[in-house]
Design a protein around this motif. Structure first.
Motif, short mmCIF file in Angstrom:
data_model
loop_
_atom_site.label_atom_id
_atom_site.label_comp_id
_atom_site.label_asym_id
_atom_site.label_seq_id
_atom_site.Cartn_x
_atom_site.Cartn_y
_atom_site.Cartn_z
N SER A 1 0.67 12.34 -9.48
CA SER A 1 -0.51 13.07 -8.98
C SER A 1 -0.21 13.81 -7.69
O SER A 1 -0.83 13.55 -6.66
CB SER A 1 -1.66 12.08 -8.75
OG SER A 1 -1.94 11.36 -9.92
N SER A 2 0.73 14.72 -7.74
CA SER A 2 1.12 15.42 -6.52
C SER A 2 1.77 16.75 -6.87
O SER A 2 1.99 17.07 -8.04
CB SER A 2 2.14 14.57 -5.74
OG SER A 2 3.34 14.46 -6.49
N ASP A 3 2.08 17.51 -5.83
CA ASP A 3 2.84 18.75 -6.04
C ASP A 3 4.16 18.45 -6.75
O ASP A 3 4.61 19.21 -7.60
CB ASP A 3 3.12 19.45 -4.70
CG ASP A 3 1.87 20.00 -4.05
OD1 ASP A 3 0.84 20.17 -4.75
OD2 ASP A 3 1.90 20.27 -2.83
N ALA B 1 0.84 -1.21 0.00
CA ALA B 1 0.00 0.00 0.00
C ALA B 1 0.87 1.25 0.00
O ALA B 1 0.57 2.22 -0.71
CB ALA B 1 -0.94 -0.01 1.21
N ASP B 2 1.95 1.25 0.77
CA ASP B 2 2.85 2.40 0.82
C ASP B 2 3.54 2.62 -0.53
O ASP B 2 3.62 3.76 -1.02
CB ASP B 2 3.88 2.20 1.93
CG ASP B 2 4.70 3.45 2.20
OD1 ASP B 2 4.10 4.54 2.32
OD2 ASP B 2 5.93 3.33 2.29
N ILE B 3 4.02 1.55 -1.13
CA ILE B 3 4.66 1.65 -2.44
C ILE B 3 3.66 2.18 -3.46
O ILE B 3 3.98 3.08 -4.25
CB ILE B 3 5.22 0.27 -2.88
CG1 ILE B 3 6.39 -0.14 -1.97
CG2 ILE B 3 5.64 0.30 -4.35
CD1 ILE B 3 6.81 -1.59 -2.12
N ALA B 4 2.44 1.65 -3.46
CA ALA B 4 1.41 2.08 -4.42
C ALA B 4 1.09 3.57 -4.25
O ALA B 4 0.93 4.30 -5.24
CB ALA B 4 0.16 1.24 -4.27
N THR B 5 1.01 4.04 -3.02
CA THR B 5 0.75 5.46 -2.78
C THR B 5 1.90 6.31 -3.29
O THR B 5 1.68 7.34 -3.95
CB THR B 5 0.52 5.71 -1.27
OG1 THR B 5 -0.65 4.99 -0.87
CG2 THR B 5 0.36 7.19 -0.97
N LYS B 6 3.11 5.89 -3.02
CA LYS B 6 4.28 6.66 -3.48
C LYS B 6 4.38 6.66 -5.00
O LYS B 6 4.73 7.69 -5.60
CB LYS B 6 5.55 6.09 -2.85
CG LYS B 6 5.65 6.41 -1.36
CD LYS B 6 6.85 5.77 -0.72
CE LYS B 6 6.90 6.16 0.76
NZ LYS B 6 8.01 5.49 1.46
N ILE B 7 4.05 5.55 -5.64
CA ILE B 7 4.04 5.50 -7.10
C ILE B 7 2.97 6.44 -7.65
O ILE B 7 3.22 7.21 -8.58
CB ILE B 7 3.82 4.06 -7.59
CG1 ILE B 7 5.08 3.22 -7.32
CG2 ILE B 7 3.45 4.04 -9.08
CD1 ILE B 7 4.90 1.72 -7.53
N THR B 8 1.79 6.40 -7.08
CA THR B 8 0.71 7.30 -7.51
C THR B 8 1.14 8.75 -7.41
O THR B 8 0.88 9.57 -8.30
CB THR B 8 -0.57 7.05 -6.69
OG1 THR B 8 -0.98 5.69 -6.90
CG2 THR B 8 -1.69 7.99 -7.08
N GLY C 1 5.15 19.36 -14.78
CA GLY C 1 4.19 20.31 -15.31
C GLY C 1 2.77 19.80 -15.40
O GLY C 1 1.93 20.41 -16.04
N PHE C 2 2.48 18.67 -14.77
CA PHE C 2 1.12 18.14 -14.77
C PHE C 2 0.85 17.32 -13.52
O PHE C 2 1.78 16.90 -12.84
CB PHE C 2 0.84 17.28 -16.01
CG PHE C 2 1.63 16.00 -16.08
CD1 PHE C 2 1.24 14.87 -15.36
CD2 PHE C 2 2.76 15.90 -16.87
CE1 PHE C 2 1.97 13.69 -15.42
CE2 PHE C 2 3.50 14.72 -16.94
CZ PHE C 2 3.09 13.62 -16.22
N GLU C 3 -0.43 17.11 -13.27
CA GLU C 3 -0.91 16.18 -12.23
C GLU C 3 -2.00 15.35 -12.88
O GLU C 3 -2.97 15.89 -13.40
CB GLU C 3 -1.53 16.93 -11.06
CG GLU C 3 -0.61 17.78 -10.25
CD GLU C 3 -1.39 18.59 -9.24
OE1 GLU C 3 -1.36 18.23 -8.06
OE2 GLU C 3 -2.04 19.57 -9.66
N LEU C 4 -1.85 14.04 -12.85
CA LEU C 4 -2.88 13.16 -13.38
C LEU C 4 -3.90 12.86 -12.29
O LEU C 4 -3.57 12.84 -11.10
CB LEU C 4 -2.26 11.84 -13.84
CG LEU C 4 -1.26 11.90 -14.98
CD1 LEU C 4 -0.73 10.50 -15.26
CD2 LEU C 4 -1.87 12.52 -16.22
#
Length: 163
Positions: free
Chosen positions: A30-32, A19-26, A39-42
């Motif tokens: 999708s983050s600052d 779960a931690d790895i998946a959040t960090k990959i996301t 230049g983007f956030e998905l």
């Protein structure tokens, strides 16, 4: 879509670590951090992470069974390196340097630091070959895509809804 598939030894990661790895990959997309570096956030739901646990007698590297190897395959569709470079005002080489630096910093504590060997590669697929919930995703950087980002789910929009 980024789709991450991690082929791992059985029990290499706990459910909490996955779960931690998946959040960090996301958050790569999708983050600052992604906005500042690419230049983007998905929309977060664009990113899928799948762990495939493989038995040692079913994972071979160089023809030899291996119980300490992680193979990571990533497919990018939502953005190309060229789009990201243009948005960020930098070269494709710099985009890739930033990307791999971030990926390696995320994965290293879970892999290399634990004695696991890692092979990683990224493929880019054409945007027009992608659908979500029987819809062509909104055009990159569009108002509809921003709505999907805010709502963190797909929803019908304009002419792109398919029957």
């Amino acid at each position: 879509m980024p789709l991450w598939q991690l082929l791992t030894p059985e029990n290499a990661f706990t459910p909490e670590e996955k779960a931690d790895i998946a959040t960090k990959i996301t958050n790569i997309y999708s983050s600052d951090w992604s906005r500042e570096n690419f230049g983007f956030e998905l929309p977060k739901f664009y990113t899928s992470v799948v762990f495939h646990e493989v038995k040692a007698d079913s994972f071979f590297v160089g023809g030899e069974p291996r119980d300490n190897f992680v193979q990571i395959e990533v497919v990018h569709i939502a953005r190309t390196n060229e789009q990201a470079a243009a948005l960020a005002g930098i070269t494709v080489e710099e985009i890739l340097r930033r990307y791999f630096e971030n990926v390696n910093s995320i994965l290293k504590p879970y892999t290399i630091d634990r004695g696991l060997e890692v092979e990683f590669h990224v493929e880019t697929a054409p945007f027009e070959t992608w659908q979500i919930d029987a819809m062509v995703p909104p055009e990159p950087y569009s108002e509809e895509e921003r709505r999907w980002y805010t709502e963190n789910r797909s929803s019908p929009y304009g002419a792109y809804v398919t029957a």
